[in-house]
Write an enzyme that holds these catalytic residues in place. Structure first.
Site, PDB file in Angstrom:
ATOM      1  N   TYR A   4       0.851  -1.202   0.000  1.00 17.27           N
ATOM      2  CA  TYR A   4       0.000   0.000   0.000  1.00 17.27           C
ATOM      3  C   TYR A   4       0.884   1.249   0.000  1.00 17.27           C
ATOM      4  O   TYR A   4       1.071   1.878  -1.001  1.00 17.27           O
ATOM      5  CB  TYR A   4      -0.973  -0.004   1.178  1.00 17.27           C
ATOM      6  CG  TYR A   4      -1.972   1.131   1.108  1.00 17.27           C
ATOM      7  CD1 TYR A   4      -3.032   1.075   0.203  1.00 17.27           C
ATOM      8  CD2 TYR A   4      -1.852   2.261   1.904  1.00 17.27           C
ATOM      9  CE1 TYR A   4      -3.944   2.116   0.104  1.00 17.27           C
ATOM     10  CE2 TYR A   4      -2.761   3.307   1.821  1.00 17.27           C
ATOM     11  CZ  TYR A   4      -3.805   3.236   0.921  1.00 17.27           C
ATOM     12  OH  TYR A   4      -4.697   4.270   0.826  1.00 17.27           O
ATOM     13  N   SER A  34      -6.084   1.091  -4.780  1.00 18.81           N
ATOM     14  CA  SER A  34      -6.225   2.520  -4.538  1.00 18.81           C
ATOM     15  C   SER A  34      -4.839   3.174  -4.583  1.00 18.81           C
ATOM     16  O   SER A  34      -4.187   3.146  -5.614  1.00 18.81           O
ATOM     17  CB  SER A  34      -6.936   2.751  -3.205  1.00 18.81           C
ATOM     18  OG  SER A  34      -7.399   4.070  -3.095  1.00 18.81           O
ATOM     19  N   ASP A  87     -17.293   3.421  -8.885  1.00 17.36           N
ATOM     20  CA  ASP A  87     -16.282   3.914  -7.950  1.00 17.36           C
ATOM     21  C   ASP A  87     -16.302   5.438  -7.980  1.00 17.36           C
ATOM     22  O   ASP A  87     -15.835   6.060  -8.931  1.00 17.36           O
ATOM     23  CB  ASP A  87     -14.894   3.385  -8.337  1.00 17.36           C
ATOM     24  CG  ASP A  87     -13.848   3.669  -7.260  1.00 17.36           C
ATOM     25  OD1 ASP A  87     -14.094   4.543  -6.407  1.00 17.36           O
ATOM     26  OD2 ASP A  87     -12.794   3.025  -7.285  1.00 17.36           O
ATOM     27  N   HIS A 136     -15.551   1.373  -4.745  1.00 17.76           N
ATOM     28  CA  HIS A 136     -14.126   1.341  -4.419  1.00 17.76           C
ATOM     29  C   HIS A 136     -13.722   0.083  -3.664  1.00 17.76           C
ATOM     30  O   HIS A 136     -12.536  -0.187  -3.492  1.00 17.76           O
ATOM     31  CB  HIS A 136     -13.755   2.591  -3.610  1.00 17.76           C
ATOM     32  CG  HIS A 136     -12.297   2.894  -3.591  1.00 17.76           C
ATOM     33  ND1 HIS A 136     -11.569   3.115  -4.740  1.00 17.76           N
ATOM     34  CD2 HIS A 136     -11.412   3.002  -2.564  1.00 17.76           C
ATOM     35  CE1 HIS A 136     -10.305   3.362  -4.419  1.00 17.76           C
ATOM     36  NE2 HIS A 136     -10.192   3.288  -3.118  1.00 17.76           N
TER      37      HIS A 136
END
Length: 785
Positions: free
Chosen positions: A550, A631, A715, A755
């Site tokens: 991430y 993301s 999204d 999302h």
């Protein structure tokens, strides 16, 4: 008495259509065909010819004040509702489904994953003033988690009653509960519902005893934690200016339902349109039960000096204060304001005169609790790893209660049993839990728990606490104890989930620390990395390896139990890796700030360093490495594919932020300018121009990884245009090269999904099956029953 389930402001169908004009491909020879088969692709892909508009461009200014013209030929894909975009989605889906359908073990992996996924899953329970316990539970394959009520801990969870079942909200399971909270007397249950994964939600109220819904319905809210006033007369919620302009006639009628209409289906929300335009000006309202939406009181509006800011409000447990934390977008440094409530909502007025206790944004001040005139705060003032202080609301005197731990990060604090704190630290990405005395800050107990990721529930008015723990090789275990018996009372198990899908005893977890120079070779850091694999793993450089990452927004990636990852290890003798790169919060704000803004490349350097470590230590090789992230994590892996295309064989990008020149022009993307930089500011344009994945695809690489891009049509956080434009540019620029290399460039576009939060279980299983099948196929991994 609060129990809150919220989404952070920041965790596929076949389509029919006609493929448009296609580009010519070079003839593929027999030698190259062998290369395709080795990499899992035995045929060239004929990519659609996506229209490019050469007339569209933007002009930016660099730090030398020179104009930089950037072409944007796929700007038309920013309109998700156009017929041309719909056609694009159809064509891309035909390509991806055709490729995925050719993977020989795709169906086997899906069926086995569905089988082993069918185990109960529990959230951490809460106790309410009515003496009952509440928690989310999924029996296994239900599309949405169900909210249960249990009379007593002496009863089995099999005897629990359903309070609300979101599976009845829609036929396809795409309407989900987003947040929940009880009134302080526990009599009224408040919950918000979202459609198709949207961040927009509708708030409903229920009388707990009768299960009857109240007349009050609040539509078009966003990122609301549903905090109640302590007199139980109303809640605070968040929305945005002009939000109601986008409502439909049917949505508006919800506020005027007749009694006979109030059955289970009234929880359903109107089908969500695809919204991508920027939404400005957050507003915070107070809604008093029994009054119309038009009477709601606006207590905060982000205008003027607060433009592009974000309010989070909550009431203190004693009802004395309404606390507001004000942030600039997603940056954690905050102002801290408060309003005296005097335990009554009657004092709430339009645009009130806030007391500005902290009115700068130099440090982080997280509200914990209050006692009389004292506010207890978690802060990083003079404490990189955080400490607990009090501030007197009248004298402004500051007193330290719990000092900084120089080794471990103070991550979370919960007030329990009137005068105690449950304090959770993060020690090299592993949770540690303590009990402290609130007044003196004296440590009373360290809880003896296995290594893993801990979450807790407690309340200042309750002596019972719940502790939820999971790790890579241990599914959920929920512990409980009653501190009224003794502060040293032993923990008992409320619920332990048994998982027999694979032999967990045959697997092991390693944690290693990798040297990474990043942008400053004189200041190397140690990057934590977890490896999960078979105990009998051979370090021969041949093991398929899947790295999850991430690295952003001050979010720590902690150990988690992934059924799909374990099944992949089982069937492909793989290694699943979690890389805790800079940009996250594994070591606090110092770690975060070393991987944001102009230092964002440190995040990508860390991931490359972790990959090189795995290769040099004979765990794997470049042809066997896959990286994935969602993301911001999607940005991370896409940027690394451009920086080091020689280092990875496969990249999976989930709902990624891929156009850093225009991300701030959609929905709430401008909140992220503090993380990435604002491309409209010359100095910050320099930060994004070298990392924006869409704009840094290499022109003629000799190596480049297979790419799977995943997005969803609804999204409204990271809008699908990021993925649409990126895959179009990839196919246009590298399509023929990738056919020669034998590596695909495909996108998987989900429908009636957002999302990620609230995605139905069956959609998650389908998506995970496709991801791991794609990874295995492109790495040339072998299936083992």
């Amino acid at each position: 008495m609060n129990v809150i389930r919220t989404m952070s402001c920041f965790e596929h169908q076949d389509f029919k259509g006609v493929i448009g004009r296609i580009s010519n491909l070079q003839t593929i020879g027999e030698e190259l065909d062998q290369n395709f088969k080795y990499n899992g692709m035995s045929y060239p892909i004929t990519y659609p010819s996506v229209r490019r508009d050469p007339s569209v461009s933007d002009t930016y200014c660099d730090k030398s004040s020179s104009s930089v013209i950037v072409n944007d030929p796929y700007r038309w894909l920013e309109d998700p509702d156009s017929e041309e975009t719909t056609q694009f989605v159809s064509e891309q889906s035909i390509i991806s489904q055709d490729y995925l359908n050719r993977i020989p073990y795709r169906t086997k992996f899906f069926e086995h994953l569905k089988e082993v996924f069918n185990i109960p899953k529990f959230s951490c329970p809460s106790k309410q003033p009515n003496g009952k316990y509440y928690y989310f539970m999924n029996t296994g394959l239900q599309n949405q988690d169900v909210y249960y009520e249990l009379d007593s801990l002496s009863k089995s969870t099999d005897q629990a009653q359903i309070l609300i079942d979101p599976n009845k909200f829609s036929e396809d399971g795409t309407v989900a509960i987003q947040s929940v909270n009880f009134s302080h007397d526990g009599k009224i249950f408040c919950y918000s519902v979202s459609d198709a994964g949207s961040d927009w939600s509708t708030i409903y109220f229920m009388d707990v005893a009768s299960r009857n819904k109240l007349d009050d319905i609040i539509i078009r809210t966003r990122f609301s934690s549903l905090h109640w006033t302590t007199d139980n007369r109303g809640i605070f919620y968040a929305t945005y200016a002009d939000a109601l302009k986008n409502t439909t006639a049917n949505s508006t009628k919800k506020e005027n339902k007749t009694e006979e209409d109030k059955d289970e289906t009234t929880n359903a929300v109107e089908p969500t349109t695809i919204e991508v335009t920027r939404i400005d000006t957050q507003e915070i309202y107070f809604h008093r039960l029994g009054t119309p939406r038009s009477s709601d009181i606006c207590i905060a509006r982000c205008i003027d000096d607060l433009n592009e800011h974000y309010f989070s409000v909550e009431t203190s447990d004693d009802g004395q204060y309404l606390i507001a934390s004000i942030n600039k977008g997603t940056l954690r440094e905050n102002k801290l304001w408060f309003l005296p409530l005097l335990k009554s909502s009657d004092s709430i007025v339009e645009q009130p005169n806030w007391t500005k206790l902290i009115d700068n944004m130099d440090f982080i001040y997280d509200f914990v609790t209050s006692q009389g005139d004292l506010l207890y705060l978690k802060t990083n003032t003079q404490a990189e790893n955080f400490r607990i202080i009090t501030i007197n609301t009248k004298t402004k005197e500051i007193k330290e209660i719990i000092s900084e731990d120089k080794n471990d990060l103070l991550e979370d604090i919960t007030r329990v049993y009137e005068k105690y704190f449950l304090v959770r630290y993060l020690s090299h990405v592993k949770s540690v839990l303590y009990l402290y005395e609130m007044e003196t800050g004296r440590q009373l107990r360290k809880f003896d728990l296995p290594i893993g990721n801990i979450s807790v529930w407690g309340d200042q008015h309750e002596s019972e606490i719940f502790i939820r723990l999971e790790s890579f090789l241990s599914p959920t275990t929920i512990y409980t104890c009653d501190l009224a018996q003794s502060l040293d009372v032993s923990l008992t198990i409320f619920k332990r989930i048994e998982f027999e899908g694979v032999d967990l005893k045959a697997l092991t977890t390693e944690q290693v620390f990798v040297d990474s120079n990043g942008l400053d070779s004189s200041n190397s850091v140690k990057v934590p990395m977890f490896l999960i694999h078979r105990k009998n793993l051979e370090k021969n450089g041949q093991n398929p390896t899947h790295i999850y990452v991430y690295g952003g927004f001050s979010i720590a990636m902690k150990p988690f139990f992934s059924i799909a990852a374990l099944l992949w290890i089982h069937h492909f003798n793989g290694i699943f890796v979690l890389a805790n790169v800079r940009g996250g919060a594994e070591y606090g704000e110092v770690w975060h700030k070393d991987g944001y803004k102009y230092k964002k490349k440190n995040t990508y350097c860390d991931l490359c360093a972790c990959t090189e470590w795995l290769i040099s230590n004979k765990y794997t090789q470049t042809e066997k490495v896959s990286i994935t992230g969602g993301s911001n994590g999607g940005l991370t892996v896409a940027a690394c594919a451009n920086m080091r295309p020689d280092l990875f064989a496969c990249v999976v990008i989930q709902v990624g932020v891929l156009d850093l020149y225009r991300y701030h022009k959609f929905t709430i993307g401008y909140y992220w300018c503090g993380e990435y930089g604002n491309p409209d500011i010359p100095e910050e344009f320099e930060w994004v121009k070298t990392i924006s994945p869409l704009h840094n695809i290499p022109t003629n690489p000799t190596k480049y990884p297979a790419i799977l891009v995943l997005t969803a049509d609804h999204d409204d956080r990271v809008v699908p245009a990021h993925s649409f434009k990126y895959i179009s540019q990839l196919q246009y620029q590298l399509g023929e090269i990738m056919n020669r290399l034998g590596r695909p460039l495909i996108s998987r576009i989900d429908v009636r999904a957002g999302h990620g939060a609230g995605k139905p279980t069956i959609k998650r299983i389908e998506e995970l099956s496709d991801i791991y099948s794609f990874v295995s196929y492109t790495l040339g991994a072998q299936w083992h029953d």
